[in-house]
Design a protein around this motif. Sequence first.
Motif, PDB file in Angstrom:
ATOM      1  N   ARG A  40     -89.934 -25.928  13.293  1.00 47.37           N
ATOM      2  CA  ARG A  40     -91.194 -25.613  14.595  1.00 47.37           C
ATOM      3  C   ARG A  40     -91.231 -27.328  13.458  1.00 47.37           C
ATOM      4  NH1 ARG A  40     -94.830 -21.446  15.051  1.00 47.37           N
ATOM      5  NH2 ARG A  40     -93.660 -19.915  15.507  1.00 47.37           N
ATOM      6  N   ARG A 105     -79.208 -27.266  13.314  1.00 53.34           N
ATOM      7  CA  ARG A 105     -78.921 -26.231  12.768  1.00 53.34           C
ATOM      8  C   ARG A 105     -78.097 -27.021  10.920  1.00 53.34           C
ATOM      9  NH1 ARG A 105     -80.950 -21.702  14.271  1.00 53.34           N
ATOM     10  NH2 ARG A 105     -80.932 -20.787  12.281  1.00 53.34           N
ATOM     11  N   ARG A 126     -83.679 -16.098   9.896  1.00 53.16           N
ATOM     12  CA  ARG A 126     -82.889 -15.819  11.269  1.00 53.16           C
ATOM     13  C   ARG A 126     -81.858 -15.879  10.719  1.00 53.16           C
ATOM     14  NH1 ARG A 126     -87.743 -16.584  12.998  1.00 53.16           N
ATOM     15  NH2 ARG A 126     -88.141 -16.072  14.857  1.00 53.16           N
ATOM     16  N   ASP A 127     -81.075 -16.788   9.742  1.00 54.36           N
ATOM     17  CA  ASP A 127     -79.928 -16.761   9.303  1.00 54.36           C
ATOM     18  C   ASP A 127     -79.996 -17.064   7.972  1.00 54.36           C
ATOM     19  OD1 ASP A 127     -80.862 -19.122   9.253  1.00 54.36           O
ATOM     20  OD2 ASP A 127     -79.099 -19.829  10.020  1.00 54.36           O
ATOM     21  N   ASP A 180     -82.645 -16.108  20.305  1.00 62.39           N
ATOM     22  CA  ASP A 180     -82.135 -15.720  18.734  1.00 62.39           C
ATOM     23  C   ASP A 180     -81.817 -15.270  18.744  1.00 62.39           C
ATOM     24  OD1 ASP A 180     -84.811 -17.796  18.661  1.00 62.39           O
ATOM     25  OD2 ASP A 180     -86.193 -16.456  17.295  1.00 62.39           O
ATOM     26  N   ARG A 183     -77.572 -16.062  20.728  1.00 65.34           N
ATOM     27  CA  ARG A 183     -77.690 -17.934  20.940  1.00 65.34           C
ATOM     28  C   ARG A 183     -76.172 -17.929  20.510  1.00 65.34           C
ATOM     29  NH1 ARG A 183     -82.033 -19.597  17.024  1.00 65.34           N
ATOM     30  NH2 ARG A 183     -80.934 -18.629  14.469  1.00 65.34           N
TER      31      ARG A 183
HETATM   32  O1  C5P Z   1     -89.708 -17.810  11.240  1.00 63.72           O
HETATM   33  P1  C5P Z   1     -90.423 -18.651  12.901  1.00 63.72           P
HETATM   34  O2  C5P Z   1     -91.212 -18.132  14.096  1.00 63.72           O
HETATM   35  O3  C5P Z   1     -91.875 -19.242  12.012  1.00 63.72           O
HETATM   36  O4  C5P Z   1     -89.773 -19.659  13.568  1.00 63.72           O
HETATM   37  C1  C5P Z   1     -89.599 -20.480  14.624  1.00 63.72           C
HETATM   38  C2  C5P Z   1     -88.333 -20.270  15.366  1.00 63.72           C
HETATM   39  O5  C5P Z   1     -87.340 -21.117  14.670  1.00 63.72           O
HETATM   40  C3  C5P Z   1     -88.141 -18.997  15.543  1.00 63.72           C
HETATM   41  O6  C5P Z   1     -88.289 -18.379  17.060  1.00 63.72           O
HETATM   42  C4  C5P Z   1     -86.094 -19.272  15.414  1.00 63.72           C
HETATM   43  O7  C5P Z   1     -85.773 -19.789  16.732  1.00 63.72           O
HETATM   44  C5  C5P Z   1     -86.014 -20.888  14.909  1.00 63.72           C
HETATM   45  N1  C5P Z   1     -85.552 -20.557  13.681  1.00 63.72           N
HETATM   46  C6  C5P Z   1     -84.470 -19.578  13.221  1.00 63.72           C
HETATM   47  N2  C5P Z   1     -83.457 -19.943  11.732  1.00 63.72           N
HETATM   48  C7  C5P Z   1     -85.064 -19.558  10.453  1.00 63.72           C
HETATM   49  C8  C5P Z   1     -85.151 -20.129  11.233  1.00 63.72           C
HETATM   50  C9  C5P Z   1     -86.415 -19.419  12.112  1.00 63.72           C
HETATM   51  O8  C5P Z   1     -83.599 -20.554  14.096  1.00 63.72           O
HETATM   52  N3  C5P Z   1     -83.854 -19.604   9.924  1.00 63.72           N
END
Ligand code: C5P
Length: 220
Positions: A40, A105, A126-127, A180, A183
């Motif tokens: 963000r 990333r 997410r990862d 998400d 990708r």
């Molecule tokens: O968790 P949150 O909604 O705040 O994350 C915002 C966006 O950041 C997610 O929709 C996702 O695409 C990305 N994100 C990610 N990998 C992470 C955390 C978040 O790709 N470890």
Amino acid sequence: MTLPPVIAIDGPTASGKGTVASLVAEKLGFHYLDSGALYRLVALASQKQAIDPKNALELGVLAKKLVISFKNGQILLNSEDVTEAIRTEVIGLRASTIAVHPEVRRALVGVQQGFRTAPGLVADGRDMASVIFPDAVLKVFLTATAEARAERRYKQLIAKGISAKLSDLLQDLQERDARDSSRGAAPLLVADGAQVLETSELSVDQAVKTVLDWYQSKIS
Ligand code: C5P
């Protein structure tokens, strides 16, 4: 030297993983990483600098340069308080757009791993389990139905006095889930060895207790 333990909690948008992860961290006296906040922050900074969300190279350079700090519940970007500014739906959607780029990333890997300090870390994203902390002691995939998640997000926004439409929220989060999960770079998935926690019917306390019980059984 053994590294401090990590509990990795991954899951889709608005699954409640942030709430659960931060409470688990508090109970254990561990540090907490909200990795979504980093994406963000890149999204917000790129919006301020009018960088095209498709420009992977420029976004990667930007992500490497950002001066980020988390202090007493406040999030600072180049010393400006952006705690609230990064929480909007627009920034959330932009974050999921820029998070598809491997350049972005890669730039954030070191920052995330830097949170792993004694006595331990609870990391949500997410990862976390698949890429950033593959050796996590406990890997949790926390999820809920899209409808349950949209309703939670709706209640949160209304409680904050922000007007919202349930059908729009549902559509936004389905869009983000799709991006998400599909990708190529670090997609949202249930990592090898992860335990799935379905929270549609659980209270926050029940979800926190389940994660703490799972952790105890891993370390005993
Ligand atoms: O968790 P949150 O909604 O705040 O994350 C915002 C966006 O950041 C997610 O929709 C996702 O695409 C990305 N994100 C990610 N990998 C992470 C955390 C978040 O790709 N470890």
